[in-house]
Design a protein around this motif. Structure first.
Motif, mmCIF file in Angstrom:
data_model
loop_
_atom_site.group_PDB
_atom_site.id
_atom_site.type_symbol
_atom_site.label_atom_id
_atom_site.label_comp_id
_atom_site.label_asym_id
_atom_site.label_seq_id
_atom_site.Cartn_x
_atom_site.Cartn_y
_atom_site.Cartn_z
ATOM 1 N N PHE A 176 63.439 95.518 4.569
ATOM 2 C CA PHE A 176 64.363 94.806 3.696
ATOM 3 C C PHE A 176 64.883 93.591 4.452
ATOM 4 N N GLY A 177 64.696 92.397 3.884
ATOM 5 C CA GLY A 177 65.084 91.201 4.621
ATOM 6 C C GLY A 177 65.512 90.061 3.736
ATOM 7 N N ALA A 178 66.013 89.014 4.370
ATOM 8 C CA ALA A 178 66.427 87.788 3.684
ATOM 9 C C ALA A 178 66.244 86.637 4.661
ATOM 10 N N GLY A 179 66.138 85.429 4.110
ATOM 11 C CA GLY A 179 65.955 84.284 4.973
ATOM 12 C C GLY A 179 66.109 82.971 4.233
ATOM 13 N N SER A 180 65.864 81.890 4.947
ATOM 14 C CA SER A 180 65.962 80.556 4.375
ATOM 15 C C SER A 180 64.933 79.661 5.046
ATOM 16 N N MET A 181 64.479 78.633 4.336
ATOM 17 C CA MET A 181 63.516 77.679 4.878
ATOM 18 C C MET A 181 63.934 76.261 4.539
ATOM 19 N N GLY A 188 54.964 67.526 5.317
ATOM 20 C CA GLY A 188 54.243 68.788 5.254
ATOM 21 C C GLY A 188 54.621 69.768 6.345
ATOM 22 N N LEU A 189 55.864 69.690 6.843
ATOM 23 C CA LEU A 189 56.333 70.578 7.892
ATOM 24 C C LEU A 189 57.619 71.256 7.459
ATOM 25 N N GLY A 190 57.927 72.381 8.102
ATOM 26 C CA GLY A 190 59.173 73.079 7.805
ATOM 27 C C GLY A 190 59.441 74.157 8.841
ATOM 28 N N PHE A 191 60.630 74.717 8.782
ATOM 29 C CA PHE A 191 60.955 75.853 9.636
ATOM 30 C C PHE A 191 61.920 76.755 8.885
ATOM 31 N N GLY A 192 62.013 78.000 9.325
ATOM 32 C CA GLY A 192 62.871 78.959 8.649
ATOM 33 C C GLY A 192 63.469 79.961 9.608
ATOM 34 N N LEU A 193 64.494 80.639 9.123
ATOM 35 C CA LEU A 193 65.136 81.728 9.841
ATOM 36 C C LEU A 193 65.202 82.929 8.908
ATOM 37 N N PHE A 240 57.763 78.752 11.834
ATOM 38 C CA PHE A 240 57.278 77.379 11.874
ATOM 39 C C PHE A 240 56.208 77.233 10.791
ATOM 40 N N ILE A 241 56.340 76.210 9.950
ATOM 41 C CA ILE A 241 55.565 76.120 8.715
ATOM 42 C C ILE A 241 54.858 74.774 8.624
#
Length: 286
Positions: A176-181, A188-193, A240-241
């Motif tokens: 069970f989890g949650a996150g944000s990006m 064309g790049l991104g990151f999330g926690l 890392f996206i």
């Protein structure tokens, strides 16, 4: 040729005496549910996980000459050096009118998805995990439950795989989890926690040498006994996206999209049993 493949698999399995089992990570499913790379629906992932416990008594040993007896903490470990996940079945919502996207495409604010994941891990473990992910603006929540069946091997006195000691085990593991990006849509790049709570298993078929009580005299752990540690662990991770970007690549709207991600995740429990793990996962979405 077939014999060479069998030998290679046996050599690879020689380092997998202990096994670590848990449900898959959410990052690629969250990307597809967001539809930031529209039209992507299939996920291919490779991951490695390492974990252990330095305060789990699995041998039953106690400190001598104490009343009441004091249990001895066993330092045990588990790993899944190579695990391959494939998600061939997915259903996302809302429906995307233009699956190729547009120049300023930023995905769905309330995108969601259902996914059916299959995995195989060396030496002999396979399982299936249904997952659901839902976005609420900048935050997503997800849940999955994995059913796994594996054949696990023990160790000899040198710490190598003992194929005469085996254990068959059917396990279940929830996540069970949650996150944000955050996305740089023009690059064309991104990151999330992300973070959450998951079930965590460490399995061993035991050790063929249980006679030595001298520290360092044998690579066998936990006095040769089989064990199965399972508990809930809090975890957190960073993502890392990368994904195709129409403005940057000057593509036409008729081009298909793709994405990839690299995730580092760690979990820990610090009360009665100090369980911890590290996980690395590489994913491609097509």
């Amino acid at each position: 040729m077939l014999r060479s493949i069998r030998i290679a698999l046996l050599l690879a399995a020689s380092v997998f005496a202990d096994d670590l089992i848990m449900a898959p990570l959410f990052t690629p499913q969250a990307l597809i549910a967001k539809q930031i790379a529209p039209g992507t629906s299939k996920i291919f992932s490779i991951s490695s996980t390492f974990g252990g416990c330095d305060s789990c008594n699995v041998s039953g040993r106690t400190v001598q000459n104490t009343d009441p007896p004091v249990l001895v903490d066993d330092d045990i470990s588990g790993s899944s050096y190579f695990r391959m996940d494939i998600t061939p079945v997915s259903y996302t919502w809302p429906s995307t009118a233009n699956p190729e996207g547009a120049e300023n495409w930023s995905g769905h604010t309330f995108g969601g998805g259902f996914f059916l994941n299959f995995h195989y891990a060396l030496p002999i473990e396979a399982g299936v995990a249904p997952s659901v992910v839902q976005w609420f603006g900048p935050i997503y929540v997800g849940a999955s439950y994995e059913l796994s069946f594996g054949r696990y091997y023990g160790k000899d006195s040198d710490g190598d795989t003992d194929f005469d000691k085996t254990r068959h085990l059917f396990t279940g593991a929830a996540n069970f989890g949650a996150g944000s990006m955050t996305f740089m849509k023009f690059h064309g790049l991104g990151f999330g926690l992300h973070g959450g709570l998951r079930q965590f298993h460490i399995v061993s078929a035991g050790c063929s040498d249980s006679e030595s009580d001298v520290v360092g005299a044998s690579e066998c752990t936990a006095d040769g006994k089989q064990y199965h540690i399972q508990d809930w662990v809090f975890y957190y991770g960073i993502d890392f996206i990368g994904y195709t970007s129409l403005p940057l690549l000057k593509e036409t709207n008729g081009k298909g999209h793709a994405a990839y991600s690299f995730t580092i995740e760690s979990g820990i429990r610090t009360d009665d049993q100090r369980l911890m793990y590290w996980a690395l996962q590489w994913s491609i979405m097509l």
